[in-house]
Write a protein that holds these residues in place. Structure first.
Motif, short mmCIF file in Angstrom:
data_model
loop_
_atom_site.label_atom_id
_atom_site.label_comp_id
_atom_site.label_asym_id
_atom_site.label_seq_id
_atom_site.Cartn_x
_atom_site.Cartn_y
_atom_site.Cartn_z
N UNK A 159 0.15 -1.02 -0.18
CA UNK A 159 -0.10 -0.19 0.01
C UNK A 159 1.52 1.15 0.21
N UNK A 160 0.62 1.87 -0.89
CA UNK A 160 1.84 3.28 -1.38
C UNK A 160 1.22 4.41 -0.87
N UNK A 161 0.99 4.76 0.22
CA UNK A 161 0.66 6.63 0.84
C UNK A 161 -0.70 6.39 1.28
N UNK A 162 -1.86 5.29 1.42
CA UNK A 162 -3.23 5.00 1.42
C UNK A 162 -3.62 6.34 1.74
N UNK A 163 -2.77 7.05 3.07
CA UNK A 163 -3.54 7.70 3.58
C UNK A 163 -3.47 9.59 2.95
N UNK A 164 -3.07 9.74 1.84
CA UNK A 164 -2.40 11.06 1.90
C UNK A 164 -3.89 11.41 0.87
N UNK A 165 -3.82 13.44 1.68
CA UNK A 165 -4.68 13.41 1.17
C UNK A 165 -6.55 13.19 1.40
N UNK A 166 -6.72 12.31 2.89
CA UNK A 166 -7.85 12.41 3.38
C UNK A 166 -8.00 12.49 4.55
N UNK A 167 -9.30 12.83 5.16
CA UNK A 167 -9.31 13.36 6.25
C UNK A 167 -8.47 12.75 7.64
N UNK A 168 -8.98 13.34 8.47
CA UNK A 168 -8.09 12.79 10.08
C UNK A 168 -9.58 11.47 9.87
N UNK A 170 -11.60 9.85 8.57
CA UNK A 170 -11.01 8.38 7.15
C UNK A 170 -9.80 8.21 7.05
N UNK A 171 -9.08 8.76 7.97
CA UNK A 171 -7.14 7.76 7.31
C UNK A 171 -7.85 6.99 8.94
N UNK A 172 -7.69 7.55 10.26
CA UNK A 172 -8.59 5.95 11.21
C UNK A 172 -9.27 5.23 11.00
N UNK A 173 -10.25 5.24 9.51
CA UNK A 173 -11.50 3.74 10.31
C UNK A 173 -9.78 3.53 8.74
N UNK A 174 -9.35 3.82 7.42
CA UNK A 174 -8.39 3.09 6.86
C UNK A 174 -7.25 2.62 7.13
N UNK A 175 -6.62 3.01 8.39
CA UNK A 175 -5.79 2.10 9.01
C UNK A 175 -6.46 0.73 10.50
N UNK A 178 -6.90 -2.25 7.44
CA UNK A 178 -5.87 -2.09 7.35
C UNK A 178 -5.14 -3.57 8.45
N UNK A 179 -5.64 -2.97 9.42
CA UNK A 179 -5.03 -4.66 10.81
C UNK A 179 -6.26 -5.60 10.06
N UNK A 180 -7.13 -5.49 9.78
CA UNK A 180 -8.42 -6.40 9.70
C UNK A 180 -8.03 -6.98 7.95
N UNK A 200 1.97 2.87 14.76
CA UNK A 200 1.06 2.06 16.14
C UNK A 200 0.33 0.88 14.85
N UNK A 201 0.47 -0.03 14.01
CA UNK A 201 -0.25 -0.99 13.57
C UNK A 201 0.91 -1.92 13.15
N UNK A 202 1.80 -1.01 12.88
CA UNK A 202 2.72 -2.19 12.17
C UNK A 202 3.84 -3.27 13.46
N UNK A 203 4.86 -3.58 13.09
CA UNK A 203 5.69 -4.69 13.19
C UNK A 203 7.16 -4.15 13.90
N UNK A 204 7.24 -3.43 12.36
CA UNK A 204 8.63 -3.11 12.30
C UNK A 204 8.82 -2.07 11.73
#
Length: 235
Positions: A159-168, A170-175, A178-180, A200-204
């Motif tokens: 996923x290449x920059x999935x949060x760019x240009x999105x409201x906060x 929507x960004x929270x929902x997007x992540x 991604x976790x799901x 906040x969701x990554x392993x490394x």
């Protein structure tokens, strides 16, 4: 699952990435951090097979992929959701999703199951499945781009920059989505400038500057690194 060893990509005389060493284990969420032009997208393109390696080696599930064609990589489970979404704006939501399943186009039952899965993740896409992609909001278009990538049945989803240009919000929902997706067994390689949300969701993670990795570590180590926090989190 994925291993890059001393990878470099040159565009003519310009070295886009150099000495890149990355390992991604099956089931992980791994984030690539860095500013625009730092080398994250070129790294993705080298894994996809779009950009050819100038040196180094890349392996996926133990097999060399450095010279493999992009379409074969997709069939083998390496799927990239590009920055900027790259949708077909005059095609409907469902037509865009079906384009994502092109490499599996003869497996009608699997395509139906994949569509149901995407509509489960993103109910708004089911509601708007007859609408043109170009009529969707920015957040909905990003959902569609991720959904289209999922239609290719990835083992590794980039996923290449999935949060760019999105409201906060929507960004929270997007992540959360991604976790799901990761919990469903799909390994995630995520390129992001939103370091706080990504870590906040990554392993490394790996931090890129000028085409090279300058810092790497677990997500907690990077969050605790003063230089990383100052440069990418603002704290």
């Amino acid at each position: 699952m994925l291993k890059l060893t001393d990878v470099a990509v040159n565009y003519g005389s310009f070295t886009a990435i150099n000495h890149v060493n990355i390992e991604v284990a099956e089931g992980e969420i791994v984030v690539l951090l860095g500013a625009n032009g730092a080398g994250k997208s070129t790294t993705f393109r080298s894994i996809s097979g779009i950009s050819k390696l100038s040196k180094g080696e890349s392996h996926f599930q133990g097999m060399p992929i450095g010279g493999r064609a992009p379409d074969r990589n997709v069939r083998e489970g390496i799927v990239q959701c590009a920055e900027g979404r790259k949708l077909f704006p005059q095609m409907t939501v469902q037509e865009n999703l079906r384009m994502g399943a092109y490499v599996h186009r003869k497996k009608k039952a699997e395509i139906k199951d994949s569509l149901e899965y995407v509509y489960h993740l993103f109910p708004i896409l089911k509601e708007k499945h007859h609408d043109e992609a170009g009529s969707l909001s920015g957040g909905q278009q990003q959902m569609l781009a991720i959904g289209r990538a999922l239609m290719s049945k990835p083992k590794l989803l980039m996923l290449d920059e999935p949060s760019v240009g999105l409201a906060p919000l929507i960004v929270e929902q997007m992540f959360q989505v991604i976790e799901e997706i990761n919990r469903e067994g799909i390994t995630i390689l995520l390129a992001e400038q939103n370091a706080n949300a990504a870590l906040s969701i990554a392993d490394k993670g790996y931090v890129f500057e000028n085409g090279e990795i300058v810092v790497q570590g677990t997500a907690s180590e990077l969050l605790a690194n003063d230089e990383v926090r100052k440069a990418y989190i603002g704290a």
